[in-house]
Design an enzyme around this catalytic site. Structure first.
Site, PDB file in Angstrom:
ATOM      1  N   LYS A   1       0.850  -1.189   0.000  1.00  0.00           N
ATOM      2  CA  LYS A   1       0.000   0.000   0.000  1.00  0.00           C
ATOM      3  C   LYS A   1       0.885   1.238   0.000  1.00  0.00           C
ATOM      4  O   LYS A   1       1.942   1.267   0.658  1.00  0.00           O
ATOM      5  CB  LYS A   1      -0.902  -0.030   1.237  1.00  0.00           C
ATOM      6  CG  LYS A   1      -1.932   1.091   1.307  1.00  0.00           C
ATOM      7  CD  LYS A   1      -2.833   0.889   2.534  1.00  0.00           C
ATOM      8  CE  LYS A   1      -3.887   1.984   2.671  1.00  0.00           C
ATOM      9  NZ  LYS A   1      -4.784   1.751   3.830  1.00  0.00           N
TER      10      LYS A   1
ATOM     11  N   SER B   1      -9.652   1.717   3.017  1.00  0.00           N
ATOM     12  CA  SER B   1      -8.820   2.513   2.133  1.00  0.00           C
ATOM     13  C   SER B   1      -7.801   1.709   1.346  1.00  0.00           C
ATOM     14  O   SER B   1      -7.185   2.210   0.408  1.00  0.00           O
ATOM     15  CB  SER B   1      -8.085   3.579   2.943  1.00  0.00           C
ATOM     16  OG  SER B   1      -7.199   2.972   3.891  1.00  0.00           O
TER      17      SER B   1
ATOM     18  N   SER C   1      -9.876  -0.931   7.122  1.00  0.00           N
ATOM     19  CA  SER C   1      -9.324  -0.714   5.783  1.00  0.00           C
ATOM     20  C   SER C   1      -8.567  -1.885   5.191  1.00  0.00           C
ATOM     21  O   SER C   1      -8.156  -1.831   4.036  1.00  0.00           O
ATOM     22  CB  SER C   1      -8.414   0.525   5.789  1.00  0.00           C
ATOM     23  OG  SER C   1      -9.178   1.691   5.951  1.00  0.00           O
TER      24      SER C   1
END
Length: 496
Positions: free
Chosen positions: A81, A156, A180
């Site tokens: 990420k 996210s 997330s």
């Protein structure tokens, strides 16, 4: 056939490498080709480091050629990420503010994965500064759900979930502040683990809310998840919130047996807002566990209804503080202005997107004089009550079980105009972050052609029991073996 190998699990890829049926270089090139084929529509990746990845793979192949012992993750291509620092590789947090930021150091998890010989393919998309539940808040692009390109992948960590679900990486790491990792894992039909707070170092993770953020893995299978957590978990002196504990080998918990395991079903997680078809699917999963010998009964987490307001006060307050550093002076985006004050204002106005600004303003308000006691302090007290609810429940149960998300993935734009509706999509995940306990989401069925996830919650540092029950469910169902169709015809339809 190397192209077909990229759909295999980490464990299966390891066996191929050990037996020299495929080289790490061939495997890495196959993943890069896959990214080039499907990512123009999916938009999971923000940065691909092709030359670096192939160079890393070449080194691994030298070890294989010399018949050296190969580690469980050695030579395996993966993604991170884009809020985890990677030395020499852009780390943008999907924000204009950090569009050109190249860190001079690695996050601890980056170092640990490099140490065990993984191959970094690139950095994947996310909601800006990890603020969102749909990956619609990225400055660069909206990532598409591979099961239906018109639907969100969750957030996210949407890019990290899609990379695994679409075979663009063997595994990935995401961060989980209020769901997330688990929510996009559910939306994309993969396994996502949010470890106990303090079990995995946050050093080098660009902060959203420091008392809530935690890094964890996305994988195709529960076994793969345990292998990755083995590599990244453990005490780190560079992180002041890292906990000294005796880290087990998580793969030792992978036994196909839940006989006598006590599973609690929190009634508050099946109330208003839960899609009836999702609830039906989860009940079917519960029955599977009962048939396998688990002892299941209902329980109560009475302060659940206060979790969302408490979370969004605490998280935004911490975000307000953490994001104060982005002022155009030290690093990141800097706007042109006639004076210093104008530069501060313009930099933050231009550098942050609407959702980040919304949360900064809410958090600043909650911390302001005259409102601190009424909002932030009260939210912290509620957080304690929520943790006590879990403590009490775990006196009777080994794990708790719920839907990971109240609905399947939703369409692009369906909730983006209504922030409150978006926030409520985290109703079953945020209490876990407030309490600091671990939770895992595993594939548990489909509703309207879209995956749904089952969430198991456990005692602090008892990820092993979560892996046991998740592995047992996985071994007795086939949901984890199903894959989205990303044929040329599907991709040609376009994302939106």
């Amino acid at each position: 056939m190397v192209t077909g190998d990229i759909g295999k699990s980490v464990s299966e890829l390891h066996e191929l490498l050990v037996h020299k049926d495929v080289s790490s270089t061939e495997l890495t090139k196959a993943y890069i080709d896959r990214i080039k084929t499907v990512d123009p529509e999916l938009k999971a990746y923000l940065t691909v480091v092709e030359d670096r990845a192939i160079a890393q793979a070449t080194e691994i192949d030298r070890k294989i050629a010399q018949n050296e012992v190969l580690g469980a993750l050695e030579g395996i291509p993966m993604a991170l990420k884009d809020n985890m620092c990677t030395e020499g590789v852009r780390t943008s947090c999907a924000s204009k503010m950090l569009e050109s930021f190249i860190p001079p150091y690695n996050a601890t998890v980056t170092d640990r994965l490099q140490t065990v010989g993984t191959i970094l393919l690139g950095k994947v998309n996310m909601d800006e500064f990890a603020m969102g539940s749909s990956t619609e808040n990225s400055y660069f692009a909206k990532t598409c759900n591979p099961w239906n390109l018109g639907y969100v992948p969750g957030g996210s960590s949407g890019g990290a979930a899609v990379a695994v679900a679409a075979d663009e990486a063997a595994f990935s790491l995401g961060s989980d502040t209020g769901g997330s990792i688990r929510q996009p894992a559910a939306f994309c039909g993969v396994v996502g683990m949010k470890p106990t707070y303090g079990a995995v170092s946050r050093f080098g993770l660009i902060a959203f809310a420091s008392s809530l953020d935690q890094i964890g893995p996305f994988t195709k299978t529960v076994r793969d998840n345990a292998l990755v957590l083995n590599a990244i978990a453990g005490y780190d002196p560079m992180d002041s919130t890292s906990v000294v504990y005796e880290k087990p080998d998580y793969t030792k918990f992978l036994v196909n047996n839940v006989k006598g395991l006590r599973i609690g079903i929190p009634r508050e997680y099946y109330g208003e807002g839960i899609d009836p078809d999702v609830a039906k699917g989860i009940r079917a999963g519960i029955q599977t566990l009962i048939d396998l010998g688990a002892e299941v009964s209902e329980c109560s987490l009475p302060h659940t209804e206060y979790a969302i307001p408490a979370y969004y006060l605490i998280a935004t307050a911490e975000a307000s503080s953490n994001l104060a550093r982005y002022d155009g002076v030290r690093y990141g985006y800097r706007a042109e202005a006639e004076d210093v004050l104008g530069m501060f204002k313009s930099t933050r106005a231009e550098g942050f997107g609407p959702e980040v600004k919304r949360r900064i303003m809410l958090g600043t308000y909650a911390l302001s004089s005259g409102y601190y006691d009424a909002y932030y302090l009260k939210a912290q007290k509620v957080r304690t009550l929520i943790k006590q609810d879990f403590d009490k429940a775990f006196e009777k149960f080994d794990v708790l079980l719920s839907p990971t998300a109240p609905t399947p993935a939703f369409k692009f734009g369906e909730k983006s105009a209504n922030p409150l509706a978006m926030y409520l999509s985290d109703i079953t995940t945020v209490p876990i972050n407030l309490a600091g306990i671990p939770a895992i989401s595993i594939p548990a069925g489909f509703v309207g052609g879209m995956p749904i996830g089952m969430q198991f919650m456990g005692k602090a540092f008892d990820e092993g029991t979560l892996y046991r029950v998740a592995y047992t469910f996985e071994q007795n169902t086939n949901y984890h073996t199903l894959k989205p169709s990303l044929s040329k015809e599907v991709l040609a339809c376009g994302s939106r």
